[in-house]
Motif scaffolding. Structure first.
Motif, short mmCIF file in Angstrom:
data_model
loop_
_atom_site.label_atom_id
_atom_site.label_comp_id
_atom_site.label_asym_id
_atom_site.label_seq_id
_atom_site.Cartn_x
_atom_site.Cartn_y
_atom_site.Cartn_z
N SER A 53 0.72 -1.27 0.66
CA SER A 53 -0.09 -0.16 -0.53
C SER A 53 0.79 1.08 -0.06
O SER A 53 1.74 0.98 -0.25
CB SER A 53 -0.89 0.00 1.05
OG SER A 53 -0.27 0.11 2.60
N THR A 76 -1.40 -4.59 -4.79
CA THR A 76 -2.82 -5.06 -4.03
C THR A 76 -3.34 -4.05 -5.11
O THR A 76 -3.13 -2.54 -5.73
CB THR A 76 -2.64 -4.80 -2.54
OG1 THR A 76 -1.97 -3.09 -2.64
CG2 THR A 76 -1.46 -5.47 -1.31
N ARG A 78 -4.88 -1.57 -3.40
CA ARG A 78 -4.67 -0.53 -2.76
C ARG A 78 -3.65 0.35 -2.89
O ARG A 78 -4.02 1.28 -3.29
CB ARG A 78 -4.94 -0.50 -1.41
CG ARG A 78 -5.42 -0.55 -0.02
CD ARG A 78 -5.00 -1.97 0.98
NE ARG A 78 -4.36 -1.21 1.98
CZ ARG A 78 -4.11 -1.27 3.32
NH1 ARG A 78 -4.02 -2.18 3.55
NH2 ARG A 78 -3.29 0.12 3.70
N TRP A 79 -2.96 -0.19 -3.40
CA TRP A 79 -1.73 -0.18 -4.22
C TRP A 79 -1.78 0.91 -5.49
O TRP A 79 -1.38 1.74 -6.06
CB TRP A 79 0.09 -0.68 -4.16
CG TRP A 79 1.14 0.07 -4.43
CD1 TRP A 79 1.81 0.52 -4.12
CD2 TRP A 79 1.29 -0.38 -6.59
NE1 TRP A 79 3.00 1.10 -5.06
CE2 TRP A 79 3.11 0.81 -6.39
CE3 TRP A 79 1.24 -0.85 -7.13
CZ2 TRP A 79 3.60 0.88 -6.86
CZ3 TRP A 79 1.93 -0.44 -7.84
CH2 TRP A 79 2.96 0.03 -8.57
N LYS A 81 -4.43 2.11 -6.91
CA LYS A 81 -5.27 3.25 -7.53
C LYS A 81 -4.45 4.16 -6.99
O LYS A 81 -4.65 5.51 -7.61
CB LYS A 81 -6.38 2.82 -5.79
CG LYS A 81 -7.50 1.92 -6.19
CD LYS A 81 -8.77 2.29 -5.47
CE LYS A 81 -9.56 1.00 -5.44
NZ LYS A 81 -10.80 1.04 -4.07
N ARG A 82 -3.30 4.37 -6.20
CA ARG A 82 -3.00 5.62 -5.77
C ARG A 82 -1.76 5.29 -7.07
O ARG A 82 -0.70 6.46 -6.30
CB ARG A 82 -2.28 4.85 -4.31
CG ARG A 82 -3.65 5.21 -3.69
CD ARG A 82 -3.13 5.11 -1.67
NE ARG A 82 -2.25 6.14 -1.21
CZ ARG A 82 -1.38 6.65 -0.23
NH1 ARG A 82 -1.85 5.45 0.79
NH2 ARG A 82 -1.44 7.98 -0.19
N ASN A 105 -6.80 -6.37 -0.40
CA ASN A 105 -6.97 -4.68 0.77
C ASN A 105 -5.31 -5.25 1.71
O ASN A 105 -5.21 -5.22 2.75
CB ASN A 105 -7.78 -4.66 1.29
CG ASN A 105 -8.86 -3.76 0.91
OD1 ASN A 105 -8.86 -3.12 0.23
ND2 ASN A 105 -10.13 -4.21 1.03
N HIS A 106 -4.01 -5.82 1.45
CA HIS A 106 -3.44 -6.65 2.26
C HIS A 106 -4.23 -7.77 3.30
O HIS A 106 -3.48 -7.04 4.03
CB HIS A 106 -2.60 -5.24 2.32
CG HIS A 106 -0.53 -5.65 2.76
ND1 HIS A 106 -0.80 -5.59 3.86
CD2 HIS A 106 0.39 -6.31 2.42
CE1 HIS A 106 0.95 -6.27 4.58
NE2 HIS A 106 1.45 -6.72 2.58
N GLU A 131 -10.62 -11.81 -0.95
CA GLU A 131 -8.97 -11.08 -0.84
C GLU A 131 -8.39 -11.04 -2.60
O GLU A 131 -7.24 -10.46 -2.95
CB GLU A 131 -8.19 -10.76 0.39
CG GLU A 131 -7.19 -10.75 0.32
CD GLU A 131 -6.92 -9.35 0.46
OE1 GLU A 131 -5.90 -8.95 0.54
OE2 GLU A 131 -7.52 -8.69 0.58
#
Length: 249
Positions: A53, A76, A78-79, A81-82, A105-106, A131
């Protein structure tokens, strides 16, 4: 660059039992993964980097691109997306980077205990499946390719989770050399660990902690291996086998 040499991966599951899990308490497995040795003339390692993340360590990414170092990146949702710009760089160099699934989401793929290294575990097989599938969907949205390997948070799994991952058609991405202990080590420690890698090792480190000293050690350690004549292969550059073995014996 894509290596044409056929490489054999051997995978063994190492049973890890913490003191807290002794006796009748549930245990977890910590897979170990190696690639076959390249030999004295062409020693080789597989560099795997987790993007859990947060942001991207540009020290590492830029070094890999500039030096044409191949790596497998576990991402992930999450990562992804950013870090669209970093993903674009990786996708622009398919000869170097292979992107694989690190989950949505790790979350640790463990269904028999609530925590692992302070992280809340999935807690059930349906949650583990969600997941994994969430990570796949995130990769599809980011057009990051179809994953073959899965690595969860902490790289430790309950027995049922390993079975589920295989049933879903994915391979469990273990490792043989922990380079940065979750990006928690100092640069000199990480450099020393990586530079001491053996022919056939699968290295795990992190590419998502730009503010930590460990990233500088990753760069220096890789450079040391390169200067020793090591080459770097991605996991999809090899033929996989799940036969237990001790290739570095």
């Amino acid at each position: 660059m894509r290596f044409t040499t056929t490489v054999l991966v051997t995978c063994s599951i190492a049973l890890a039992v913490t003191a807290a899990n002794a006796g009748n308490h549930p245990h977890f497995v910590e897979p170990q993964l190696y690639i076959a040795k390249g030999g004295a003339a062409a020693p080789q390692v597989a560099l795997t980097l987790d993007a859990c993340s947060g942001q991207t360590d540009q020290r590492i990414l830029s070094f890999l691109v500039e030096n044409k170092i191949a790596a497998t990146i576990f991402v992930t949702g999450r990562w992804l997306k950013r870090n669209a710009a970093s993903v674009a760089i990786m996708k622009a160099h398919p000869e170097l980077f292979e992107l694989e699934n690190h989950g949505l989401n790790h979350v640790p793929a463990i269904d028999n205990q609530p925590l692992m290294f302070g992280l809340k575990t999935a807690g059930s097989l349906p949650a583990i499946r969600s997941e994994i599938e969430g990570g796949v969907n995130a990769m599809q949205i980011a057009t990051a390719g179809k994953p073959v390997w899965y690595r969860d948070a902490t790289a430790r799994y309950s027995d049922d989770a390993v079975k589920l991952i295989h049933e879903m058609g994915y391979r469990v991405a273990g490792y043989s050399l922990n380079a940065d202990m979750g990006a928690s080590l100092l640069a000199g420690q990480v450099e020393q660990r990586i530079s001491a890698a053996k022919d056939g090792d699968v290295i795990i480190a992190h590419i998502n902690q730009p503010s930590r000293a460990a990233g500088a050690g990753v760069v220096k350690g890789i450079l040391a291996l390169k200067q020793k004549g090591f080459r770097f292969v991605r996991l999809n550059d090899v033929i996989e086998s799940e036969k237990p073995g001790t290739p570095n014996a």
